[in-house]
Motif scaffolding. Structure first.
Motif, PDB file in Angstrom:
ATOM      1  N   ASN A  60      70.701  69.336  23.547  1.00  0.00           N
ATOM      2  CA  ASN A  60      70.442  68.293  22.599  1.00  0.00           C
ATOM      3  C   ASN A  60      71.911  67.423  22.057  1.00  0.00           C
ATOM      4  N   CYS A  61      72.883  67.996  22.152  1.00  0.00           N
ATOM      5  CA  CYS A  61      74.311  67.654  21.717  1.00  0.00           C
ATOM      6  C   CYS A  61      74.483  66.703  23.091  1.00  0.00           C
ATOM      7  N   LEU A  62      74.285  67.206  24.085  1.00  0.00           N
ATOM      8  CA  LEU A  62      74.651  66.217  25.271  1.00  0.00           C
ATOM      9  C   LEU A  62      74.115  64.999  25.399  1.00  0.00           C
ATOM     10  N   GLU A  63      72.467  65.234  25.107  1.00  0.00           N
ATOM     11  CA  GLU A  63      71.492  63.944  24.896  1.00  0.00           C
ATOM     12  C   GLU A  63      71.952  62.821  24.103  1.00  0.00           C
ATOM     13  N   SER A  64      72.599  63.350  22.698  1.00  0.00           N
ATOM     14  CA  SER A  64      72.854  62.560  21.674  1.00  0.00           C
ATOM     15  C   SER A  64      74.162  61.832  21.742  1.00  0.00           C
ATOM     16  N   LEU A  65      74.944  62.514  22.499  1.00  0.00           N
ATOM     17  CA  LEU A  65      76.388  62.323  22.362  1.00  0.00           C
ATOM     18  C   LEU A  65      76.526  60.778  22.797  1.00  0.00           C
ATOM     19  N   PRO A  66      75.887  60.194  24.028  1.00  0.00           N
ATOM     20  CA  PRO A  66      76.137  59.051  24.337  1.00  0.00           C
ATOM     21  C   PRO A  66      75.731  57.738  23.286  1.00  0.00           C
ATOM     22  N   ILE A  67      74.807  58.141  22.597  1.00  0.00           N
ATOM     23  CA  ILE A  67      74.268  57.385  21.523  1.00  0.00           C
ATOM     24  C   ILE A  67      75.136  57.257  20.198  1.00  0.00           C
ATOM     25  N   PHE A  68      75.321  58.403  19.583  1.00  0.00           N
ATOM     26  CA  PHE A  68      76.228  58.508  18.562  1.00  0.00           C
ATOM     27  C   PHE A  68      77.618  58.247  18.683  1.00  0.00           C
ATOM     28  N   GLY A  69      78.048  59.144  19.845  1.00  0.00           N
ATOM     29  CA  GLY A  69      79.551  59.048  20.245  1.00  0.00           C
ATOM     30  C   GLY A  69      79.740  57.403  20.761  1.00  0.00           C
ATOM     31  N   ALA A  93      77.956  66.899  10.307  1.00  0.00           N
ATOM     32  CA  ALA A  93      77.305  67.873   9.737  1.00  0.00           C
ATOM     33  C   ALA A  93      75.893  68.029   9.881  1.00  0.00           C
ATOM     34  N   ALA A  94      75.152  66.824  10.042  1.00  0.00           N
ATOM     35  CA  ALA A  94      74.019  66.750  10.428  1.00  0.00           C
ATOM     36  C   ALA A  94      73.482  67.506  11.820  1.00  0.00           C
ATOM     37  N   ARG A  95      74.337  67.176  12.769  1.00  0.00           N
ATOM     38  CA  ARG A  95      74.324  67.673  14.149  1.00  0.00           C
ATOM     39  C   ARG A  95      74.547  69.043  14.131  1.00  0.00           C
ATOM     40  N   VAL A  96      75.604  69.771  13.380  1.00  0.00           N
ATOM     41  CA  VAL A  96      75.890  71.061  13.514  1.00  0.00           C
ATOM     42  C   VAL A  96      74.687  71.998  12.908  1.00  0.00           C
ATOM     43  N   VAL A  97      74.178  71.206  11.617  1.00  0.00           N
ATOM     44  CA  VAL A  97      73.081  71.840  11.026  1.00  0.00           C
ATOM     45  C   VAL A  97      71.651  71.964  11.858  1.00  0.00           C
ATOM     46  N   GLN A  98      71.650  70.903  12.646  1.00  0.00           N
ATOM     47  CA  GLN A  98      70.463  70.521  13.633  1.00  0.00           C
ATOM     48  C   GLN A  98      70.790  71.880  14.467  1.00  0.00           C
ATOM     49  N   SER A  99      71.860  72.074  15.244  1.00  0.00           N
ATOM     50  CA  SER A  99      72.131  72.982  16.040  1.00  0.00           C
ATOM     51  C   SER A  99      72.064  74.332  15.598  1.00  0.00           C
ATOM     52  N   LEU A 100      72.385  74.835  14.226  1.00  0.00           N
ATOM     53  CA  LEU A 100      72.368  76.037  13.889  1.00  0.00           C
ATOM     54  C   LEU A 100      70.949  76.454  13.469  1.00  0.00           C
ATOM     55  N   ALA A 101      70.024  75.457  12.971  1.00  0.00           N
ATOM     56  CA  ALA A 101      68.997  75.470  12.668  1.00  0.00           C
ATOM     57  C   ALA A 101      68.052  75.965  14.100  1.00  0.00           C
ATOM     58  N   HIS A 102      68.323  75.236  15.095  1.00  0.00           N
ATOM     59  CA  HIS A 102      67.904  75.607  16.372  1.00  0.00           C
ATOM     60  C   HIS A 102      68.288  77.162  16.727  1.00  0.00           C
ATOM     61  N   LEU A 103      69.469  77.334  16.721  1.00  0.00           N
ATOM     62  CA  LEU A 103      69.821  78.681  17.240  1.00  0.00           C
ATOM     63  C   LEU A 103      69.046  79.881  16.265  1.00  0.00           C
ATOM     64  N   ILE A 104      69.036  79.756  14.863  1.00  0.00           N
ATOM     65  CA  ILE A 104      68.589  80.818  14.005  1.00  0.00           C
ATOM     66  C   ILE A 104      66.805  80.971  14.217  1.00  0.00           C
ATOM     67  N   SER A 105      66.268  80.051  14.287  1.00  0.00           N
ATOM     68  CA  SER A 105      64.729  80.329  14.270  1.00  0.00           C
ATOM     69  C   SER A 105      63.974  79.356  14.893  1.00  0.00           C
ATOM     70  N   LEU A 106      62.680  79.338  15.402  1.00  0.00           N
ATOM     71  CA  LEU A 106      61.710  78.680  15.403  1.00  0.00           C
ATOM     72  C   LEU A 106      60.741  78.613  14.375  1.00  0.00           C
ATOM     73  N   SER A 107      60.899  78.910  13.337  1.00  0.00           N
ATOM     74  CA  SER A 107      59.933  79.162  12.150  1.00  0.00           C
ATOM     75  C   SER A 107      59.665  77.718  11.749  1.00  0.00           C
ATOM     76  N   VAL A 108      58.745  77.489  11.223  1.00  0.00           N
ATOM     77  CA  VAL A 108      58.402  76.190  10.538  1.00  0.00           C
ATOM     78  C   VAL A 108      59.165  75.548   9.627  1.00  0.00           C
ATOM     79  N   MET A 109      59.969  76.328   8.804  1.00  0.00           N
ATOM     80  CA  MET A 109      61.039  76.002   7.866  1.00  0.00           C
ATOM     81  C   MET A 109      62.333  75.475   8.746  1.00  0.00           C
ATOM     82  N   ALA A 110      62.704  76.256  10.001  1.00  0.00           N
ATOM     83  CA  ALA A 110      63.787  75.795  10.903  1.00  0.00           C
ATOM     84  C   ALA A 110      63.451  74.557  11.484  1.00  0.00           C
ATOM     85  N   VAL A 111      62.297  74.172  12.064  1.00  0.00           N
ATOM     86  CA  VAL A 111      62.049  73.174  12.529  1.00  0.00           C
ATOM     87  C   VAL A 111      61.943  72.095  11.752  1.00  0.00           C
TER      88      VAL A 111
END
Length: 135
Positions: A60-69, A93-111
């Motif tokens: 996800n980071c690699l895919e979005s880096l060309p746009i945001f970067g 910060a939003a990028r880090v939060v997105q990644s951390l939520a992805h790493l932590i869980s696939l629950s509805v809340m995390a998604v």
């Protein structure tokens, strides 16, 4: 270095950090002989659910880096960092939060957290695009 370039460096550092974590874990699996050195799949599909989420978070980071970067670089190189500076750290910060939520869980809340964090990034990118094109 201005705020935009600092945030861009942070984005790159976060992407690199995720890669290093993945490769450290993979190296451990090879050393323990749990996985053959040539058995890894790019998406970690043959590994644990966490490793699969880690691969996606990194991708996800690699895919979005060309746009945001890219927008951040355009702003910095064109002398328009004043456009991106105010929201650059929020995007990071939003990028880090997105990644951390992805790493932590696939629950509805995390998604939902992941989606909101991604939507913030997209909203910022659209806003920056309009402002940069208007200059």
């Amino acid at each position: 270095m201005n705020t935009t370039l600092t945030a861009l460096t942070g984005f790159i550092a976060w992407t690199l950090f995720l890669l290093i974590v993945m490769e450290v874990i993979r190296s451990g699996l090879v050393i323990k002989k749990s996985v053959a050195v040539n058995a890894f799949r790019p998406d970690n599909a043959n590994l644990s659910p966490f490793m699969q989420r880690l691969a996606r978070a990194h991708a996800n980071c690699l895919e979005s880096l060309p746009i945001f970067g890219g927008l951040m670089l355009v702003a910095a190189l064109s002398g328009n960092a004043a456009v991106t500076d105010p929201l650059a750290y929020i995007l990071l910060a939003a990028r880090v939060v997105q990644s951390l939520a992805h790493l932590i869980s696939l629950s509805v809340m995390a998604v939902n957290v992941r989606f909101i964090a991604f939507a913030v990034q997209v909203g910022i990118a659209v806003y920056w695009t309009f402002l940069l094109l208007a200059r």
